[in-house]
Write a protein that holds these residues in place. Structure first.
Motif, PDB file in Angstrom:
ATOM      1  N   GLU A  69       0.840  -1.190   0.000  1.00 48.64           N
ATOM      2  CA  GLU A  69       0.000   0.000   0.000  1.00 48.64           C
ATOM      3  C   GLU A  69       0.882   1.250   0.000  1.00 48.64           C
ATOM      4  O   GLU A  69       1.768   1.385   0.835  1.00 48.64           O
ATOM      5  N   ILE A  70       0.645   2.139  -0.945  1.00 39.62           N
ATOM      6  CA  ILE A  70       1.391   3.393  -1.019  1.00 39.62           C
ATOM      7  C   ILE A  70       0.379   4.528  -0.945  1.00 39.62           C
ATOM      8  O   ILE A  70      -0.478   4.662  -1.825  1.00 39.62           O
ATOM      9  N   LYS A  71       0.469   5.331   0.109  1.00 39.23           N
ATOM     10  CA  LYS A  71      -0.450   6.451   0.283  1.00 39.23           C
ATOM     11  C   LYS A  71       0.141   7.705  -0.355  1.00 39.23           C
ATOM     12  O   LYS A  71       1.321   7.969  -0.241  1.00 39.23           O
ATOM     13  N   VAL A  72      -0.719   8.460  -1.018  1.00 41.47           N
ATOM     14  CA  VAL A  72      -0.321   9.706  -1.665  1.00 41.47           C
ATOM     15  C   VAL A  72      -1.117  10.837  -1.019  1.00 41.47           C
ATOM     16  O   VAL A  72      -2.342  10.772  -0.942  1.00 41.47           O
ATOM     17  N   ASP A  73      -0.427  11.851  -0.544  1.00 35.55           N
ATOM     18  CA  ASP A  73      -1.063  12.984   0.116  1.00 35.55           C
ATOM     19  C   ASP A  73      -1.446  14.029  -0.936  1.00 35.55           C
ATOM     20  O   ASP A  73      -0.592  14.731  -1.464  1.00 35.55           O
ATOM     21  N   LEU A  74      -2.743  14.118  -1.212  1.00 33.31           N
ATOM     22  CA  LEU A  74      -3.212  15.067  -2.219  1.00 33.31           C
ATOM     23  C   LEU A  74      -3.059  16.510  -1.745  1.00 33.31           C
ATOM     24  O   LEU A  74      -2.814  17.407  -2.557  1.00 33.31           O
ATOM     25  N   ALA A  75      -3.208  16.751  -0.445  1.00 35.92           N
ATOM     26  CA  ALA A  75      -3.088  18.112   0.080  1.00 35.92           C
ATOM     27  C   ALA A  75      -1.682  18.670  -0.147  1.00 35.92           C
ATOM     28  O   ALA A  75      -1.519  19.876  -0.380  1.00 35.92           O
ATOM     29  N   ASN A  76      -0.674  17.804  -0.086  1.00 34.32           N
ATOM     30  CA  ASN A  76       0.704  18.236  -0.341  1.00 34.32           C
ATOM     31  C   ASN A  76       1.102  18.053  -1.798  1.00 34.32           C
ATOM     32  O   ASN A  76       2.286  18.170  -2.135  1.00 34.32           O
ATOM     33  N   ARG A  77       0.130  17.711  -2.649  1.00 38.16           N
ATOM     34  CA  ARG A  77       0.308  17.609  -4.102  1.00 38.16           C
ATOM     35  C   ARG A  77       1.351  16.565  -4.508  1.00 38.16           C
ATOM     36  O   ARG A  77       2.069  16.733  -5.478  1.00 38.16           O
ATOM     37  N   GLU A  78       1.411  15.472  -3.734  1.00 34.20           N
ATOM     38  CA  GLU A  78       2.352  14.399  -4.050  1.00 34.20           C
ATOM     39  C   GLU A  78       2.035  13.722  -5.379  1.00 34.20           C
ATOM     40  O   GLU A  78       2.915  13.138  -6.001  1.00 34.20           O
ATOM     41  N   HIS A  79       0.793  13.811  -5.818  1.00 31.38           N
ATOM     42  CA  HIS A  79       0.411  13.199  -7.093  1.00 31.38           C
ATOM     43  C   HIS A  79       0.905  14.008  -8.299  1.00 31.38           C
ATOM     44  O   HIS A  79       0.805  13.543  -9.425  1.00 31.38           O
ATOM     45  N   LEU A  80       1.461  15.180  -8.061  1.00 30.01           N
ATOM     46  CA  LEU A  80       1.957  16.030  -9.148  1.00 30.01           C
ATOM     47  C   LEU A  80       3.476  15.971  -9.299  1.00 30.01           C
ATOM     48  O   LEU A  80       4.050  16.741 -10.059  1.00 30.01           O
ATOM     49  N   THR A  81       4.123  15.045  -8.610  1.00 26.11           N
ATOM     50  CA  THR A  81       5.579  14.916  -8.687  1.00 26.11           C
ATOM     51  C   THR A  81       5.983  14.190  -9.970  1.00 26.11           C
ATOM     52  O   THR A  81       5.202  13.417 -10.535  1.00 26.11           O
ATOM     53  N   PRO A  82       7.206  14.409 -10.443  1.00 26.44           N
ATOM     54  CA  PRO A  82       7.692  13.687 -11.638  1.00 26.44           C
ATOM     55  C   PRO A  82       7.725  12.172 -11.426  1.00 26.44           C
ATOM     56  O   PRO A  82       7.477  11.406 -12.362  1.00 26.44           O
ATOM     57  N   GLU A  83       7.984  11.721 -10.196  1.00 23.00           N
ATOM     58  CA  GLU A  83       8.010  10.284  -9.908  1.00 23.00           C
ATOM     59  C   GLU A  83       6.639   9.662 -10.108  1.00 23.00           C
ATOM     60  O   GLU A  83       6.508   8.572 -10.653  1.00 23.00           O
ATOM     61  N   PHE A  84       5.584  10.371  -9.658  1.00 24.69           N
ATOM     62  CA  PHE A  84       4.232   9.841  -9.832  1.00 24.69           C
ATOM     63  C   PHE A  84       3.801   9.934 -11.295  1.00 24.69           C
ATOM     64  O   PHE A  84       3.052   9.080 -11.779  1.00 24.69           O
ATOM     65  N   ALA A  85       4.279  10.928 -12.023  1.00 23.77           N
ATOM     66  CA  ALA A  85       3.949  11.059 -13.451  1.00 23.77           C
ATOM     67  C   ALA A  85       4.475   9.867 -14.249  1.00 23.77           C
ATOM     68  O   ALA A  85       3.908   9.523 -15.287  1.00 23.77           O
ATOM     69  N   GLU A  86       5.537   9.222 -13.776  1.00 23.19           N
ATOM     70  CA  GLU A  86       6.041   8.014 -14.435  1.00 23.19           C
ATOM     71  C   GLU A  86       5.056   6.856 -14.289  1.00 23.19           C
ATOM     72  O   GLU A  86       4.973   5.997 -15.161  1.00 23.19           O
TER      73      GLU A  86
END
Length: 64
Positions: free
Chosen positions: A28-45
């Motif tokens: 399980e990998i949690k992504v914090d939307l409030a800190n915009r972790e889903h907008l990082t280059p790593e997540f874009a991969e």
């Protein structure tokens, strides 16, 4: 290993339906939307649209 990537609200929905399906093993990998972790280059991969949920299994990537 299967990796399930989602936020806290999706986790609550998963817990509600967990008993209805067979137990699966995953990381399980949690992504914090409030800190915009889903907008990082790593997540874009993982997901070029940078949205959740996303599932990664080896080189296979599944996303909306």
């Amino acid at each position: 290993m299967l990796s399930a990537i989602f936020n806290v609200q999706m986790k609550k929905l998963y817990k509600q339906t967990k008993g209805k399906a067979k137990q699966r093993h995953y990381e399980e990998i949690k992504v914090d939307l409030a800190n915009r972790e889903h907008l990082t280059p790593e997540f874009a991969e993982i997901n070029p649209m940078q949205q959740l949920p996303a599932i990664v299994h080896g080189s296979f990537k599944l996303f909306e």
